[in-house]
Write an enzyme that holds these catalytic residues in place. Sequence first.
Site, mmCIF file in Angstrom:
data_model
loop_
_atom_site.group_PDB
_atom_site.id
_atom_site.type_symbol
_atom_site.label_atom_id
_atom_site.label_comp_id
_atom_site.label_asym_id
_atom_site.label_seq_id
_atom_site.Cartn_x
_atom_site.Cartn_y
_atom_site.Cartn_z
ATOM 1 N N CYS A 64 -39.471 -56.800 23.044
ATOM 2 C CA CYS A 64 -39.357 -57.448 24.182
ATOM 3 C C CYS A 64 -40.843 -57.259 24.954
ATOM 4 C CB CYS A 64 -38.531 -56.496 25.188
ATOM 5 S SG CYS A 64 -36.774 -56.425 24.626
ATOM 6 N N ALA A 65 -41.356 -58.388 24.766
ATOM 7 C CA ALA A 65 -42.865 -58.157 24.843
ATOM 8 C C ALA A 65 -43.532 -58.553 26.238
ATOM 9 C CB ALA A 65 -43.647 -58.885 23.629
ATOM 10 N N GLU A 124 -40.367 -62.630 23.031
ATOM 11 C CA GLU A 124 -40.240 -62.830 24.397
ATOM 12 C C GLU A 124 -39.072 -63.758 24.258
ATOM 13 O OE1 GLU A 124 -40.412 -61.060 27.249
ATOM 14 O OE2 GLU A 124 -39.085 -62.583 27.905
ATOM 15 N N ASP A 142 -35.033 -65.065 21.239
ATOM 16 C CA ASP A 142 -34.088 -64.072 21.332
ATOM 17 C C ASP A 142 -34.295 -62.912 20.325
ATOM 18 O OD1 ASP A 142 -31.998 -61.986 21.929
ATOM 19 O OD2 ASP A 142 -30.319 -63.518 22.400
ATOM 20 N N ASP A 176 -38.929 -51.984 24.249
ATOM 21 C CA ASP A 176 -38.936 -51.816 25.681
ATOM 22 C C ASP A 176 -38.403 -52.733 26.422
ATOM 23 O OD1 ASP A 176 -40.536 -50.557 27.944
ATOM 24 O OD2 ASP A 176 -42.037 -52.341 27.777
ATOM 25 N N CYS A 219 -38.779 -47.821 31.942
ATOM 26 C CA CYS A 219 -39.309 -47.426 33.237
ATOM 27 C C CYS A 219 -38.305 -47.046 33.977
ATOM 28 C CB CYS A 219 -40.441 -48.328 33.641
ATOM 29 S SG CYS A 219 -39.868 -50.086 34.029
HETATM 30 C C1 LIG Z 1 -39.616 -54.198 30.408
HETATM 31 S S1 LIG Z 1 -40.026 -56.037 30.183
HETATM 32 C C2 LIG Z 1 -41.279 -55.705 28.512
HETATM 33 C C3 LIG Z 1 -42.447 -55.158 29.295
HETATM 34 C C4 LIG Z 1 -43.688 -55.354 27.912
HETATM 35 N N1 LIG Z 1 -43.048 -54.519 26.794
HETATM 36 C C5 LIG Z 1 -44.911 -55.002 28.474
HETATM 37 O O1 LIG Z 1 -45.485 -53.840 28.271
HETATM 38 O O2 LIG Z 1 -45.924 -55.632 28.932
HETATM 39 C C6 LIG Z 1 -38.726 -56.438 29.131
HETATM 40 C C7 LIG Z 1 -38.880 -57.835 28.721
HETATM 41 O O3 LIG Z 1 -37.979 -58.177 27.644
HETATM 42 C C8 LIG Z 1 -37.489 -59.295 27.814
HETATM 43 N N2 LIG Z 1 -36.323 -59.548 26.883
HETATM 44 C C9 LIG Z 1 -35.074 -59.263 27.465
HETATM 45 N N3 LIG Z 1 -34.116 -59.705 26.589
HETATM 46 C C10 LIG Z 1 -34.632 -59.994 25.533
HETATM 47 C C11 LIG Z 1 -34.381 -60.413 24.120
HETATM 48 N N4 LIG Z 1 -32.985 -60.427 23.666
HETATM 49 N N5 LIG Z 1 -35.139 -60.793 23.559
HETATM 50 C C12 LIG Z 1 -36.595 -60.730 23.682
HETATM 51 N N6 LIG Z 1 -36.956 -60.417 24.976
HETATM 52 C C13 LIG Z 1 -36.044 -60.186 26.040
HETATM 53 C C14 LIG Z 1 -37.575 -59.630 29.282
HETATM 54 O O4 LIG Z 1 -37.505 -61.000 29.615
HETATM 55 C C15 LIG Z 1 -38.692 -58.906 29.873
HETATM 56 O O5 LIG Z 1 -39.773 -60.066 29.620
#
Ligand SMILES: C[S@@+](CC[C@H](N)C(=O)[O-])C[C@H]1O[C@@H](n2cnc3c(N)ncnc32)[C@H](O)[C@@H]1O
Length: 582
Positions: free
Chosen positions: A239-240, A263, A290, A308, A362
């Site tokens: 989840c980048a 992402e 995904d 994350d 968080c």
């Molecule tokens: C908490 S943020 C991550 C913050 C990031 N790790 C950073 O430190 O900058 C969660 C992210 O996961 C993404 N996300 C949610 N579901 C996802 C999925 N099924 N596959 C990939 N990314 C996903 C969201 O769009 C969001 O950008």
Amino acid sequence: MTSGFVHSIKVPRLYKSAAKIVQEVREKGGSLKSLIYRQKHPNVSAIYSLCLNTLQREEQLDHLIKKTHILVNEPRLQPWLAKILITELLWGKKALKTECKPAQTILAYEQKFREELSNISDIDAVQKPHKTVKKARYVRINTLLVSLEKGISYFQEEGWSFMPKCPSYIEHLNVIKNLKKPNFIQDFHISELLIFPPDTTFHDHPGYQNGEILLQDKASCLPSHLLNPEPGSTVLDLCAAPGMKSSHLAAIMGNKGKIYAVEIDERRYKTLCEQVRITNATSVETVNKDALILNPNEYPNVEYILVDPTCSGSGMLDRQIVHGNEKCDPQRLKQLQAFQVFILRHALLNFPNVKRIVYSTCSIYPEENEQVIDEILENVQDAYKLSPVKDLLNQNWLNFSSKKYNCSDKCLYANSVIDLCNGFFVAVFERNFDVPLPEYKRKGNVALNNREVEEVEEVEALHLEKANTTRKRKKRGKRKSANQGPSKDEEKSDSISILNVSSDSAKIVQEINIDNDNDSSQNDGNESCQNDDDEHSEKDNEVAIKKKKRKIERKIMQLPRKGLRLSLHKEVTLQKKKRKTL
Ligand SMILES: C[S@@+](CC[C@H](N)C(=O)[O-])C[C@H]1O[C@@H](n2cnc3c(N)ncnc32)[C@H](O)[C@@H]1O
């Protein structure tokens, strides 16, 4: 005549936009950050700090407004604009350099405000303890572009004074609490992280503009620090975006090896790519997908994974300032938890060469932390163990997960009041290669574990039984009255699907309810002749089916996105079809 002033000198855009934003945050519950980005104001950091300051001081502002009767005496003064201008005058730039009428009105009350303020200066410290937390300014030196030593010396050249490192974490915290300009210090745990006094702004600093420094809170640095991948290894960041941790991982590995940064969201993916570019994180390969449908065969060498996921953000201090102690909607919390379990389980059970996985949020809610870890521990059995974070940090940490859960105190909590950073949770899983990974069946784009597949199969079997009983009954009914056709309900009972979902998620709930109604309405007059055994087993089946159905339906409704629910439905339908062909 419209309300508001008719005047020739316009209110500066910064104040007008800020007033609109805080009003929307308070009256419509909007997210401060999204509203600011939507305004497209050229000076994001100025508008952000003005809005945040206003929201943080709201209690004092209300008090000042009430005591001075300013809104009663000046009925044309827009209340939210008044709050913004008072904040700027008393706690911001401490001046209003504009001739516009609202600013002149506020200036005319300055003396009164200051008098009142001296009586109430501690009001929010007394009433809302979380508001007293002053977050230090954390600056991560991007060692991919500048060495730590050079980074430190740049700040020294700008007049900052570098303090010596403390021998213990507690002493370190005491130093941060009293940190004042021009002093700065290196973080106790993360060497590339520097700490400056609260309210230091670096948004306009050239180092920030060119990616040499990153304004990354300590809490957000801990997951990559604890994952600690070896240079040359392969890492998956599931989840980048926006890419803070991906770029940190790249720095830890010195750009040696490979980090796949995944992402799902297209807009956030663009931010991720930009972050990777500006930080020179050349070892990061971005993937706009995904994470749940990643094919593990395409990433066979993955040894480290960071999970994350999206969470409530309840640990973020800025969020606490805006929303106070308001609890997240329980339904949303449930959905978040289901997603978090899903994605973490996917990471743990699908990548055969993975050695270490870090899960972080968080959030300060056990629903997104300890409860997720406990559910996962049940799934992974002995194939993984939790690494006690206390040991990883050489006993120099103070807050841990609750002992009342199975994960006990092995995971880390960052507590904003104690650790002087955002609230955060981190769990570290280590693979035990002596134990094979529990079998985990991936179907379509949804992954079901053995237990879930078994549950689905059981319910299906019960349904088949039920359909057979109904068929028998129908035959008996037909024998009784040869000319009488089956009722609509009977026709439907043959084709009852436990998850008779259509492509619309709203219909999922509706149809599940309809199915339940149909189930309970089947004992119509035609069944009165059935024997006791049939009646008994029918009732038992009925109860068992309903119980199972409810359990699986609950599971499905917990899935955060319609796509997942639909693919699970497809999976079940596929199994049904297979059974029929057999
Ligand atoms: C908490 S943020 C991550 C913050 C990031 N790790 C950073 O430190 O900058 C969660 C992210 O996961 C993404 N996300 C949610 N579901 C996802 C999925 N099924 N596959 C990939 N990314 C996903 C969201 O769009 C969001 O950008």
